[in-house]
Structure formats: structure tokens, C-alpha cells
Design an enzyme around this catalytic site. Structure first.
Site, mmCIF file in Angstrom:
data_model
loop_
_atom_site.group_PDB
_atom_site.id
_atom_site.type_symbol
_atom_site.label_atom_id
_atom_site.label_comp_id
_atom_site.label_asym_id
_atom_site.label_seq_id
_atom_site.Cartn_x
_atom_site.Cartn_y
_atom_site.Cartn_z
ATOM 1 N N GLU A 44 -7.001 2.259 6.983
ATOM 2 C CA GLU A 44 -7.781 1.545 5.976
ATOM 3 C C GLU A 44 -9.280 1.837 6.076
ATOM 4 O O GLU A 44 -9.999 1.669 5.105
ATOM 5 C CB GLU A 44 -7.530 0.039 6.092
ATOM 6 C CG GLU A 44 -6.124 -0.345 5.660
ATOM 7 C CD GLU A 44 -5.743 -1.770 6.015
ATOM 8 O OE1 GLU A 44 -4.801 -2.290 5.406
ATOM 9 O OE2 GLU A 44 -6.370 -2.367 6.917
ATOM 10 N N ASP B 120 3.138 -3.957 -1.466
ATOM 11 C CA ASP B 120 4.547 -4.391 -1.526
ATOM 12 C C ASP B 120 4.628 -5.759 -2.201
ATOM 13 O O ASP B 120 3.618 -6.367 -2.508
ATOM 14 C CB ASP B 120 5.143 -4.457 -0.107
ATOM 15 C CG ASP B 120 4.374 -5.420 0.774
ATOM 16 O OD1 ASP B 120 3.496 -4.965 1.520
ATOM 17 O OD2 ASP B 120 4.614 -6.635 0.692
HETATM 18 N N1 ADE Z 1 0.141 -6.701 4.287
HETATM 19 C C1 ADE Z 1 0.734 -5.906 3.375
HETATM 20 N N2 ADE Z 1 1.884 -6.432 2.957
HETATM 21 C C2 ADE Z 1 2.045 -7.599 3.627
HETATM 22 C C3 ADE Z 1 3.060 -8.592 3.642
HETATM 23 N N3 ADE Z 1 4.140 -8.479 2.896
HETATM 24 N N4 ADE Z 1 2.889 -9.655 4.469
HETATM 25 C C4 ADE Z 1 1.798 -9.755 5.241
HETATM 26 N N5 ADE Z 1 0.806 -8.839 5.281
HETATM 27 C C5 ADE Z 1 0.928 -7.769 4.473
#
Ligand code: ADE
Length: 232
Positions: free
Chosen positions: A13, A200
């Protein structure tokens, strides 16, 4: 000129961002590499905090104490909590809270930090307005949402937990550092903004989606950050 601290939890990142910096000097404190220099001609300190709220809070405190930053921006990826927020979209924080702060057994509401005046930390309006403008200019194809970010020391990959987060906190996305950075910034009277790209959907598909979309998510946040720092 304001000195901006930029925190990402993972190397991926912050590495691309560091490649855009000039006149850099790196110091390692508490295993975190603080890279001080300029980005778009502006003084910045870019650092990988490590994952989770404790790392994030320690990192923010070092930025305040040792680097005397005037503001903190947290960048990274997050899981979407809403159908209308798609993978690769951007969420800009209006505010942030810790979803895993639970003193309900002691009579407090879920998410409330006992004996603190505030448990929900508001982002800097000026940064928010400017970030929105930069998004429309440098990543016009990407959906941009402005709302609450909920953080906890948990990777959310379960539909039930996702629904619980939405119902209890009305969050837009979830991740593992933002609210800790927000709280540390608040305690040090430093303005902050969290910028997250959706990697996600925080459900059963989260683990797979995460690996596939992380790269595009990071590319978009780097474009936004360089554009934003240039006008701060
Ligand atoms: N960072 C990226 N996706 C995530 C998720 N599903 N839960 C917690 N942190 C995250």
C-alpha cells in the site's frame, strides 16, 4: 506548508507512493520504516504501520511526537458493507469507529469507548471536499462514496458479521486500522482522513476477491493521494 503523515498498513500500500517521493530519508522506529521527504513538492512522511489497530495507533503517535505532522491520511483497502459499493470503488471517511469495542456487559452501547467523550471520530472536512474533487478528476471512472468506516482487529469474510456491522453501525466499509488512526489523531488534535479502495465484499467471497482486486485498488488510491497532496 503542512506536513502530512501517510499511513498504509501493508508494504504494497505504501511502496508505490514511496516511488513517487523525492529527497527521502528513512528511519525505523518500532519496526516501522518512516520515509520522510516530499511528494508533489509537499512535505510528507510515508509509513507502513503493520496490520491492526495497535500498530496503527502506535504509528500515528510516532508521526505526532517525532515528525510533528500537521495531518494524517490513512490509505489502503477495505471490504464493502453495502451492495451499492463495488469492488475498486473508493470510500472516503466522514467518520470512523471501532466495531470491536464492546463494553456492553458494563452497560455501554456497542462501539462506545468507556470514559471517553467520543467514540466516533470525524474526518477533516477540507480534506474530504478536496479528495472528492481529485477523485472526479484523476479517477472519474471509479465510484466514490463518502461515509462511515468501521474498523476492528478482524478480517470480515462472513455474511452474518457483515450484516451485523451494517445494522449496528451503518458503516460503508470495514478494515483494520482507520478508527485507531482516527482516535490517535483526535487525541493529538491532528486532522485526519481515511481513503480506502474496496478490495472485497466482506462476505464469503472476501478472501478470493481480496487477492484479485488488491492491485487495482492500490493503483487507484495512489492516483488519488498524489493528486490530493498536491492541493493540500
Ligand atoms: N481489508 C480489506 N478487506 C477487509 C475485510 N473484508 N475485513 C477487514 N479488513 C479488510
Amino acid at each position: 506548508m503542512r506536513k502530512i503523515g501517510i499511513i498504509g498498513a501493508m508494504e504494497e500500500e505504501v511502496n508505490i507512493l514511496k516511488e513517487h517521493m523525492k529527497d527521502t530519508e528513512v528511519s525505523t522506529i518500532a519496526t516501522m520504516g518512516f520515509c520522510e521527504g516530499t511528494l508533489e513538492g509537499k512535505p510528507v512522511v510515508v509509513v507502513r504501520s503493520g496490520i491492526g489497530k495497535v500498530n496503527a495507533a502506535i504509528c500515528t503517535q510516532i508521526l505526532a511526537d517525532k515528525y510533528h505532522v500537521d495531518a494524517v491520511i490513512n490509505t489502503g483497502v477495505a471490504g464493502s458493507l453495502r451492495n451499492e459499493i463495488d469492488i475498486a470503488d473508493i470510500v472516503l471517511s466522514t467518520d470512523a469507529l471501532q466495531h470491536d469495542m464492546d463494553a456492553t456487559g458494563f452497560g455501554y452501547e456497542i462501539g462506545v469507548i468507556p470514559r471517553m467523550e467520543s467514540s466516533v471520530f470525524s474526518a477533516e472536512e477540507e480534506f474530504l471536499t478536496k479528495a472528492k474533487k481529485v477523485c472526479s478528476e484523476v479517477i472519474p471512472e471509479v465510484g466514490v462514496h463518502t461515509g462511515r468506516i468501521v474498523s476492528g482487529d478482524q478480517f470480515i469474510s462472513d455474511n452474518g458479521k457483515k450484516e451485523w456491522l451494517l445494522k449496528n453501525f451503518n458503516g460503508y466499509c470495514t478494515e483494520m486500522e482507520g478508527a485507531a488512526i482516527a482516535q490517535a489523531a483526535y487525541l493529538n488534535h491532528i486532522p485526519f482522513l481515511i481513503i480506502r479502495a474496496i478490495s472485497d465484499k466482506a462476505d464469503h467471497s472476501a478472501e478470493m476477491a481480496y487477492s484479485e482486486f488488491e492491485e487495482i485498488a492500490i493503483t487507484n488510491t495512489v492516483k488519488l493521494l498524489t493528486g490530493l497532496v498536491a492541493i493540500l
